[in-house]
Design an enzyme around this catalytic site. Structure first.
Site, short mmCIF file in Angstrom:
data_model
loop_
_atom_site.label_atom_id
_atom_site.label_comp_id
_atom_site.label_asym_id
_atom_site.label_seq_id
_atom_site.Cartn_x
_atom_site.Cartn_y
_atom_site.Cartn_z
N GLY A 69 49.72 19.64 40.98
CA GLY A 69 49.08 20.93 40.82
C GLY A 69 49.93 22.01 41.48
O GLY A 69 50.06 23.13 40.98
N ALA A 195 46.40 15.03 38.60
CA ALA A 195 45.75 13.75 38.26
C ALA A 195 44.99 13.12 39.44
O ALA A 195 43.95 12.50 39.24
CB ALA A 195 46.81 12.77 37.76
N THR A 232 63.69 13.10 34.13
CA THR A 232 63.13 11.97 33.39
C THR A 232 61.67 11.78 33.76
O THR A 232 61.31 11.80 34.94
CB THR A 232 63.95 10.69 33.69
OG1 THR A 232 65.29 10.96 33.31
CG2 THR A 232 63.43 9.49 32.90
N CYS A 320 45.03 20.05 52.86
CA CYS A 320 46.39 20.48 53.18
C CYS A 320 46.48 21.10 54.57
O CYS A 320 47.56 21.33 55.07
CB CYS A 320 46.85 21.49 52.14
SG CYS A 320 46.73 20.80 50.49
N1 PLP Z 1 45.11 23.67 43.99
C1 PLP Z 1 43.96 23.27 44.52
C2 PLP Z 1 42.74 24.08 44.30
C3 PLP Z 1 43.90 22.08 45.26
O1 PLP Z 1 42.74 21.68 45.79
C4 PLP Z 1 45.09 21.34 45.46
C5 PLP Z 1 45.09 20.13 46.29
O2 PLP Z 1 44.35 19.99 47.26
C6 PLP Z 1 46.27 21.81 44.86
C7 PLP Z 1 46.25 22.98 44.13
C8 PLP Z 1 47.55 21.06 44.98
O3 PLP Z 1 47.56 19.96 44.10
P1 PLP Z 1 48.58 18.76 44.32
O4 PLP Z 1 48.02 17.93 45.45
O5 PLP Z 1 48.60 18.02 43.03
O6 PLP Z 1 49.88 19.36 44.64
#
Ligand code: PLP
Length: 371
Positions: A69, A195, A232, A320
């Site tokens: 994401g 995912a 890839t 995070c």
């Molecule tokens: N955006 C939101 C709203 C999220 O909750 C997260 C992950 O906690 C992300 C982006 C980041 O996604 P990824 O863990 O796949 O990098």
């Protein structure tokens, strides 16, 4: 360990695990190779692309696979460096994969405006038009927030954006399998998915792009993903993502019902053991199964550590920012005062949780609160 942090990540579904195992074992060809082993891998990727497209009301050509994401969001935002219009409107409660990127883009001439949210964590739409500038080239507002679950008015945002001919991106990473996602209905230009938030593998994401002429590649190299994401492909990961997306949408109503039930029971039981808890958001207009709740007079990091010792995994704020005891930016934007902010836990239920798990969680919380 009982797991109540499904907004941080979810375990792999067994069907997805098995599919990925089998692909890793049997389909190791490079999808860009023209002999049959390579072409089998290509078919696996295209099958997944169709599954994802069907899951979000898009067509296959509009789906790009990325690593996360985070990467999907970055790709949309960094594309602005090629745009004449270099101002972005976003919300004060976006994930760091939007907000931090925008901060990093300021020195290279891309400015941004943060829209405020109300105390339910919803973007104040009356501030959108006044924030528009002549050079606004993008509006990026998340579909639902990762800390409190508030669902944002994306369709309304798109309606306004259309009047000014401004593209709209939405970070829908928290949403697949919890609320319907339909890109045609929403009318967005870009949408990000990941995912591992819907029982698929970590390290694979999706960027929906309505018109591929409007996006640039972050990764430069081979011509993979129509030249828009070189490297890839992670064939097994992509296949796992596709199947997980299909299962998430096939089971949307039963999964949502399950999450809502667990959430209701939890809220009721928690109110019984502690009358002064503060739920930041009511059970309306938010993602099912996500509870953001403050325990006045406590510290979330200590509560979390004690619950962990009882075998209960919950989160404070977003995944995070674990290890970071600073007040949550999201709760701050919702005008939650600092002491309640630091006393907040995020509890997010998932497919594997049962009513018995809720009993254990509530009795663990009772024990920790009494100690
Ligand atoms: N955006 C939101 C709203 C999220 O909750 C997260 C992950 O906690 C992300 C982006 C980041 O996604 P990824 O863990 O796949 O990098």
């Amino acid at each position: 360990m009982l797991y109540f942090d499904h907004s941080a990540t979810t375990p792999l579904r067994s069907e997805v695990k098995e599919l990925m195992r089998s692909i890793n074992e049997n389909n190791y060809g490079n999808p860009s190779s023209i002999y049959s082993l390579g072409q089998k891998a290509r078919i696996i990727i295209e099958t997944s692309r169709k599954q994802v497209a069907d899951a979000i009301g898009a067509s296959s050509e509009q789906i790009l696979f990325t690593s996360s994401g985070t990467e999907s969001n970055n790709q949309v935002l960094w594309t602005l460096i090629f745009s004449i219009k270099k101002h972005v409107i976003t919300s004060a409660i976006e994930h760091p994969a939007v907000i931090k990127v925008l901060k990093n883009l300021v020195p290279i001439g891309i400015s941004h405006t943060l829209l405020p949210v109300n105390n339910s964590g919803i973007v104040d739409m009356s501030t959108l038009v006044p924030a528009l500038k002549k050079d606004t080239g993008l509006i990026s507002i998340m579909q639902a927030n990762n800390e409190v679950g508030s669902i944002q008015p994306i369709k309304e945002t798109v309606k306004i954006a259309r009047e000014y001919n401004i593209p709209v991106h939405t970070d829908a990473v928290q949403c697949l399998g919890k609320i319907p996602i339909n890109t045609s209905y929403l009318g967005v230009d870009f949408l990000s998915l990941s995912a591992h938030k819907f029982y698929g593998p970590k390290g694979v994401g999706v960027l929906f792009v309505k018109d591929k002429k409007k996006i640039r590649s972050l990764m430069i190299g081979g011509g993979q993903e129509s030249g828009l994401r070189a490297g890839t492909e992670n064939v097994a990961g992509i296949a796992g993502l596709g199947l997980a997306a299909k299962l998430a949408t096939d089971n949307l109503s039963s999964h949502t019902k399950h999450l809502k039930e667990l959430e209701t029971i939890f809220r009721e039981k928690l109110n019984k053991i502690s009358t002064d808890v503060v739920f930041h958001i009511k059970q309306q207009n938010c993602l099912p199964g996500l509870v953001s709740v403050a325990f006045p007079g406590r510290r979330s990091d200590i509560l979390m550590a004690r619950l962990d010792r009882c075998g209960l995994a919950v989160s404070s704020g977003s995944a995070c920012s674990v290890g970071n005891v600073k007040p949550s930016v999201v709760l701050n934007a919702m005008s939650v005062d600092d002491s309640l902010n630091r006393a907040t836990l995020r509890i997010s239920f998932g497919a594997g949780n049962t009513r018995d798990d809720i009993e254990e969680l509530v009795s663990g919380l009772k024990k920790v609160l009494e100690s």
